[in-house]
Scaffold this active site. Structure first.
Site, PDB file in Angstrom:
ATOM      1  N   GLU A 161       2.175   8.658   1.602  1.00  0.00           N
ATOM      2  CA  GLU A 161       1.080   8.050   2.367  1.00  0.00           C
ATOM      3  C   GLU A 161       1.108   8.509   3.831  1.00  0.00           C
ATOM      4  O   GLU A 161       1.300   7.699   4.755  1.00  0.00           O
ATOM      5  CB  GLU A 161       1.128   6.530   2.277  1.00  0.00           C
ATOM      6  CG  GLU A 161       0.750   6.018   0.905  1.00  0.00           C
ATOM      7  CD  GLU A 161       0.417   4.528   0.890  1.00  0.00           C
ATOM      8  OE1 GLU A 161       0.844   3.807   1.810  1.00  0.00           O
ATOM      9  OE2 GLU A 161      -0.282   4.094  -0.039  1.00  0.00           O
ATOM     10  N   GLU A 317      -0.474   4.977  -7.061  1.00  0.00           N
ATOM     11  CA  GLU A 317       0.023   3.612  -6.881  1.00  0.00           C
ATOM     12  C   GLU A 317      -1.118   2.629  -7.087  1.00  0.00           C
ATOM     13  O   GLU A 317      -2.233   2.848  -6.616  1.00  0.00           O
ATOM     14  CB  GLU A 317       0.534   3.387  -5.449  1.00  0.00           C
ATOM     15  CG  GLU A 317       1.795   4.093  -5.084  1.00  0.00           C
ATOM     16  CD  GLU A 317       2.218   3.762  -3.646  1.00  0.00           C
ATOM     17  OE1 GLU A 317       1.796   2.714  -3.107  1.00  0.00           O
ATOM     18  OE2 GLU A 317       2.944   4.568  -3.068  1.00  0.00           O
TER      19      GLU A 317
END
Ligand code: GAL
Length: 679
Positions: A161, A317
């Site tokens: 991320e 995710e």
């Protein structure tokens, strides 16, 4: 190597059977070694085929500078390989170990007002820090050499991320890097002065050495400087990613690389990054407390699929149930996790993964749900996860199939950054809100939609929707104009085509580069006060509502479709249509309320002959199609709270309830999913 084809995620599949990958983040360092054997046994029970491991392992594999302890991680990899679970191996660089910032405090990021961000959380590094990058690359080199031939290694997960917590840094090292970046972009300082309009407020620079990042200033920092800083910051993160990728490509050229985007995240231009990935992956956390969360997620899924032109992608995710980071973290009611997972597949995903495998006992995420909850396996969550794992495993033929769309929605990060700068007619304009306002009616009416940057080839689309494309380059405007001239249909919303790439107004009447195609001129912006609304009157007498913004539109060939019904612009056009060349272009000079936006979108789609996949579907039922050599799959997903009766165009079989006889009618319960194939 088959990295560029539709099954890029299968490029190095050795352990995993073909099909949709299923699994999650695996953080074994949080548990004693005895637990690992149970982990892999339970993974098999749950149908897990792929885990992404090592994301936060740096401090354990390199406990002291240059001293490595990979033994424990070897055993993790061996356990997984032994159980036939493949690994998307993280490069472990997302959270630097404490020793690194103690030895080199210069790696710590600084805010615009000069405050240092300390270790103790994660992602505490300045993206421009040479020391950080050198240490990261050194670790990646070790990792790649060590696991290059490990049977479990399927792909690389670079960083984690990027830009989640530290998208920008204003420290001295970032300042120097920014100056280097500017010198490369502009060549000489006079070009920078011109691009930044520094004649204004005595901001002229005599040399690049005088330039700083837009740090806290007494008033609005130069907008072009802010815009370039957004570009630079995105690039600094990308350079971190590329430095690691270079090592991986050199040592393991046949192993695909990815990095997980945070939904559609303002600091990271997914379209630019996707070109540097073999497979795009994204993290999406639907909010069970929000009734339209699946529409916002649908938008992200469509961006992700479009980022590499329709190539299957990975849901890297999602939460099995609740997260820990909203103010109120609702669990996913029974069936919703399955529904939202299938939604990702229906919109092109070839992998359904979660954060995380086993719920943490301590640390900041101990209340974040996981595939194996604190309560163990005799739990609703583990049961739902396992059922889904086996269900996804039962339809391997879906993997690699693709979808097509007749409608494209344009999204441009440069324009997003520029639109939301300060010192504008209104600071209430929000790129995502307006993009979603245009996306929502398409989603609700079941019209497949790609989301593309403005320089993408538009020729395959019937309709192009352009929400708030404030910054528009001349060649992109010409492309939009040519699209309509050649028979395409275009829907543009207010405050588009206003500035060039240096945030300088296009002169010649707003929106100069789009005036010809839209057949109008905007004379004045008329933003509305907070909570102010205006009426919109259509020729047939219907009245709608709008808020946020209005504009004084002077038609120059365009016909008014609706006028402002009250206020200072009463009687002037609020929505226009212009027949141009073989096509037509609509313009919306305000923010229509959702019902009015839906009605307009339906009219525009009708004119463009861009229809739903399945006409007449009940409200809240989503339909998508994926097709390929393995066949044509029609996905039906009931996002509503009630069962829905669905009439199919012909008798079909539900691949999830194998053996059933073909039927042309079906009842989809609330949260129900069907994957229909022609018999
Ligand atoms: C993501 C992150 C994961 C975990 C997760 C919790 O942002 O990549 O490491 O923190 O959120 O929802």
């Amino acid at each position: 190597m088959r990295l560029a084809d539709s099954s890029a995620i299968d490029a190095r599949r050795r352990l995993r059977p073909p099909g949709i990958a299923f699994g999650g983040d695996y953080n074994p360092e949080q548990w004693p070694e005895e637990v690992w054997a149970e982990d892999v046994a339970l993974m098999k029970e749950a149908g897990v085929s792929l885990v992404t491991a090592g994301i936060f392992s740096w401090a354990k594999v390199e406990p002291r500078p240059g001293e490595y302890d990979f033994g424990w991680f070897d055993r993790v990899m061996d356990h997984l390989a032994g159980a036939g679970v493949a690994v998307c191996l993280a490069t472990m660089t997302a959270s630097p170990p404490p020793w690194l910032s103690r030895l080199h405090p210069g790696i710590l990021p600084e805010t615009a007002d000069g405050r240092r961000m300390w270790p103790g959380g994660r992602q505490h590094y300045c993206p421009s820090s040479r020391v950080y990058r050198e240490h990261a690359v050194r670790l990646v080199e070790r990792l790649a050499n060590r696991y290059a031939d490990h049977p479990a290694l399927e792909m690389w997960h670079i960083g984690n991320e990027y830009g989640c917590h530290t998208p920008m840094c204003w420290c001295d090292e970032s300042a120097a890097d920014f100056r280097r970046w500017l010198a490369e972009r502009y060549g000489d300082v006079e070009a920078l002065n011109d691009a930044w309009s520094t004649a204004f407020w005595a901001q002229r620079y005599d040399s690049f050495d005088e330039v700083l990042p837009p740090r806290l200033a007494p008033t609005f920092p130069n907008p072009a400087q802010q815009l370039d800083f957004a570009r630079f910051s995105d690039d600094a993160l990308l350079q971190c990613y590329l430095a690691e990728k270079e090592v991986l490509r050199r040592i393991t050229p046949d192993v695909p690389v990815t990095t997980n985007f945070i939904g559609v995240h303002k600091p990271v231009d997914a379209f630019r990054w996707a070109a540097e990935e073999d497979v795009v992956s994204v993290d999406v956390y639907q909010d069970p407390h929000d009734d339209s969360t699946h529409i916002a997620a649908g938008f992200i899924f469509d961006v992700t699929r479009s980022a590499r032109a329709g190539q299957p992608w990975m849901l890297m995710e999602q939460a099995p149930s609740a997260v820990n980071w909203r103010d109120r973290n609702g669990p996913k009611p029974p069936g919703r996790m399955r529904l939202w997972s299938w939604q990702a597949v229906a919109q092109g995903a070839d992998a359904v993964l979660y954060f995380q495998w086993r719920q943490s006992r301590g640390g900041a995420e101990k209340y974040h749900s996981a595939m194996v909850p604190h309560g163990g396996t005799d739990t609703r969550i583990f049961r739902e996860v396992s059922e889904l794992g086996h269900e996804l495993g039962s339809v391997p033929e879906i993997a690699g199939t693709r979808s097509t769309a007749e409608v494209a929605l344009v999204l441009d990060w440069n324009s997003w950054w520029a639109l939301e700068l300060d010192s504008h007619p209104s600071t209430a304009l929000n790129q995502m809100e307006i993009a979603l306002a245009h996306y929502r009616p398409l989603f609700e009416d079941g019209i497949a939609c790609d989301v593309v940057p403005p320089d993408r080839d538009l020729s395959g689309y019937r309709l192009v929707v352009v929400p708030n494309l404030y910054l528009l380059k001349e060649p992109d405007a010409e492309r939009l104009t040519a699209f309509v001239r050649g028979g395409g249909h275009l829907l543009v919303s207010f405050f588009s085509g206003i500035v060039d790439e240096c945030d300088r107004v296009h002169l010649g009447g707003y929106p100069a580069p789009l005036r010809e195609v839209l057949g109008l001129r905007v004379e004045e912006f008329w933003p509305l006060a907070e909570n102010e609304t205006v009426d919109i009157r259509h020729a047939d007498g219907t009245v709608g509502r709008a808020d946020l913004w209005s504009e004084a539109v002077v038609p120059e060939g365009a016909q008014a479709v609706a006028d402002f019904g009250c206020g200072p612009l009463a009687g002037q056009p609020a929505v226009t249509r212009h027949s141009f060349g073989e096509g037509s272009a609509w313009y919306v000079a305000t923010r229509l309320a959702p019902e009015a936006m839906r009605a307009l979108t339906q009219d525009v789609c009708r004119a463009a002959s861009a229809g739903p996949l399945l006409p007449g579907l009940p409200e809240h039922v989503q339909a998508t199609v994926r097709e390929g050599d393995a066949g044509r799959f029609l996905f039906l997903l009931n996002h509503g709270r009630d069962a829905a009766e669905i009439q199919l165009p012909e008798p079909m079989t539900d691949a999830l309830t194998q053996g059933a006889t073909p039927t042309d009618r079906l009842t989809l319960p609330a949260a129900g999913v069907a994957v229909l194939v022609e018999p």
